[in-house]
Design a protein around this motif. Sequence first.
Motif, PDB file in Angstrom:
ATOM      1  N   PHE A   1       0.884  -1.158   0.000  1.00 31.29           N
ATOM      2  CA  PHE A   1       0.000   0.000   0.000  1.00 31.29           C
ATOM      3  C   PHE A   1       0.921   1.206   0.000  1.00 31.29           C
ATOM      4  O   PHE A   1       1.873   1.258   0.787  1.00 31.29           O
ATOM      5  CB  PHE A   1      -0.837  -0.046   1.286  1.00 31.29           C
ATOM      6  N   SER A   2       0.681   2.174  -0.878  1.00 30.56           N
ATOM      7  CA  SER A   2       1.620   3.286  -0.977  1.00 30.56           C
ATOM      8  C   SER A   2       0.924   4.601  -1.310  1.00 30.56           C
ATOM      9  O   SER A   2      -0.241   4.616  -1.710  1.00 30.56           O
ATOM     10  CB  SER A   2       2.665   2.987  -2.060  1.00 30.56           C
ATOM     11  N   ALA A   3       1.677   5.687  -1.157  1.00 33.74           N
ATOM     12  CA  ALA A   3       1.231   7.026  -1.539  1.00 33.74           C
ATOM     13  C   ALA A   3       2.456   7.815  -1.960  1.00 33.74           C
ATOM     14  O   ALA A   3       3.543   7.636  -1.402  1.00 33.74           O
ATOM     15  CB  ALA A   3       0.532   7.723  -0.376  1.00 33.74           C
ATOM     16  N   ARG A   4       2.283   8.687  -2.937  1.00 35.49           N
ATOM     17  CA  ARG A   4       3.389   9.545  -3.356  1.00 35.49           C
ATOM     18  C   ARG A   4       3.733  10.542  -2.261  1.00 35.49           C
ATOM     19  O   ARG A   4       2.846  11.047  -1.582  1.00 35.49           O
ATOM     20  CB  ARG A   4       3.032  10.313  -4.625  1.00 35.49           C
ATOM     21  N   LEU A   5       5.017  10.819  -2.114  1.00 39.67           N
ATOM     22  CA  LEU A   5       5.465  11.842  -1.180  1.00 39.67           C
ATOM     23  C   LEU A   5       5.073  13.210  -1.724  1.00 39.67           C
ATOM     24  O   LEU A   5       5.119  13.432  -2.932  1.00 39.67           O
ATOM     25  CB  LEU A   5       6.979  11.755  -0.976  1.00 39.67           C
ATOM     26  N   PRO A   6       4.672  14.125  -0.853  1.00 40.22           N
ATOM     27  CA  PRO A   6       4.196  15.433  -1.310  1.00 40.22           C
ATOM     28  C   PRO A   6       5.217  16.214  -2.131  1.00 40.22           C
ATOM     29  O   PRO A   6       4.836  16.974  -3.014  1.00 40.22           O
ATOM     30  CB  PRO A   6       3.871  16.187  -0.017  1.00 40.22           C
ATOM     31  N   ASP A   7       6.506  16.004  -1.875  1.00 41.28           N
ATOM     32  CA  ASP A   7       7.518  16.757  -2.618  1.00 41.28           C
ATOM     33  C   ASP A   7       7.868  16.119  -3.963  1.00 41.28           C
ATOM     34  O   ASP A   7       8.690  16.627  -4.700  1.00 41.28           O
ATOM     35  CB  ASP A   7       8.778  16.944  -1.774  1.00 41.28           C
ATOM     36  N   GLY A   8       7.230  14.975  -4.284  1.00 39.43           N
ATOM     37  CA  GLY A   8       7.420  14.336  -5.576  1.00 39.43           C
ATOM     38  C   GLY A   8       8.700  13.535  -5.723  1.00 39.43           C
ATOM     39  O   GLY A   8       8.991  13.038  -6.800  1.00 39.43           O
ATOM     40  N   ARG A   9       9.466  13.370  -4.646  1.00 33.76           N
ATOM     41  CA  ARG A   9      10.748  12.672  -4.755  1.00 33.76           C
ATOM     42  C   ARG A   9      10.641  11.158  -4.662  1.00 33.76           C
ATOM     43  O   ARG A   9      11.624  10.449  -4.808  1.00 33.76           O
ATOM     44  CB  ARG A   9      11.732  13.191  -3.714  1.00 33.76           C
ATOM     45  N   GLY A  10       9.453  10.627  -4.394  1.00 32.29           N
ATOM     46  CA  GLY A  10       9.291   9.182  -4.272  1.00 32.29           C
ATOM     47  C   GLY A  10       7.956   8.848  -3.661  1.00 32.29           C
ATOM     48  O   GLY A  10       6.970   9.550  -3.875  1.00 32.29           O
ATOM     49  N   LEU A  11       7.933   7.777  -2.882  1.00 36.25           N
ATOM     50  CA  LEU A  11       6.692   7.369  -2.241  1.00 36.25           C
ATOM     51  C   LEU A  11       6.954   6.734  -0.903  1.00 36.25           C
ATOM     52  O   LEU A  11       8.067   6.377  -0.576  1.00 36.25           O
ATOM     53  CB  LEU A  11       5.906   6.413  -3.148  1.00 36.25           C
ATOM     54  N   MET A  12       5.892   6.637  -0.100  1.00 41.34           N
ATOM     55  CA  MET A  12       5.961   5.883   1.140  1.00 41.34           C
ATOM     56  C   MET A  12       5.159   4.611   0.917  1.00 41.34           C
ATOM     57  O   MET A  12       4.126   4.617   0.255  1.00 41.34           O
ATOM     58  CB  MET A  12       5.454   6.682   2.335  1.00 41.34           C
ATOM     59  N   ILE A  13       5.700   3.514   1.416  1.00 39.58           N
ATOM     60  CA  ILE A  13       5.123   2.197   1.159  1.00 39.58           C
ATOM     61  C   ILE A  13       5.307   1.332   2.398  1.00 39.58           C
ATOM     62  O   ILE A  13       6.286   1.507   3.126  1.00 39.58           O
ATOM     63  CB  ILE A  13       5.805   1.561  -0.084  1.00 39.58           C
ATOM     64  N   ASN A  14       4.362   0.420   2.627  1.00 37.23           N
ATOM     65  CA  ASN A  14       4.543  -0.452   3.789  1.00 37.23           C
ATOM     66  C   ASN A  14       5.695  -1.419   3.536  1.00 37.23           C
ATOM     67  O   ASN A  14       5.862  -1.944   2.445  1.00 37.23           O
ATOM     68  CB  ASN A  14       3.248  -1.190   4.164  1.00 37.23           C
TER      69      ASN A  14
END
Length: 67
Positions: free
Chosen positions: A31-44
Amino acid sequence: MTMNLEACRQQLALALAMLEREEIIDFNGHFSARLPDGRGLMINAADSVRSRIAAHDFIDIDFDGRP
């Protein structure tokens, strides 16, 4: 207003736990979401347990998969 990263991790953990409890998803995948600054994502993380998912189970990675 941009959500801070900790609040985003909390919401991801809550959403994932709700989907798992309702048996909409099983124990596989991420499950993931893009990081607000656009540099990547957060993922479990791969070793996270869906039935006990928490905000600290999400890690930040770039789009090449590097932490």
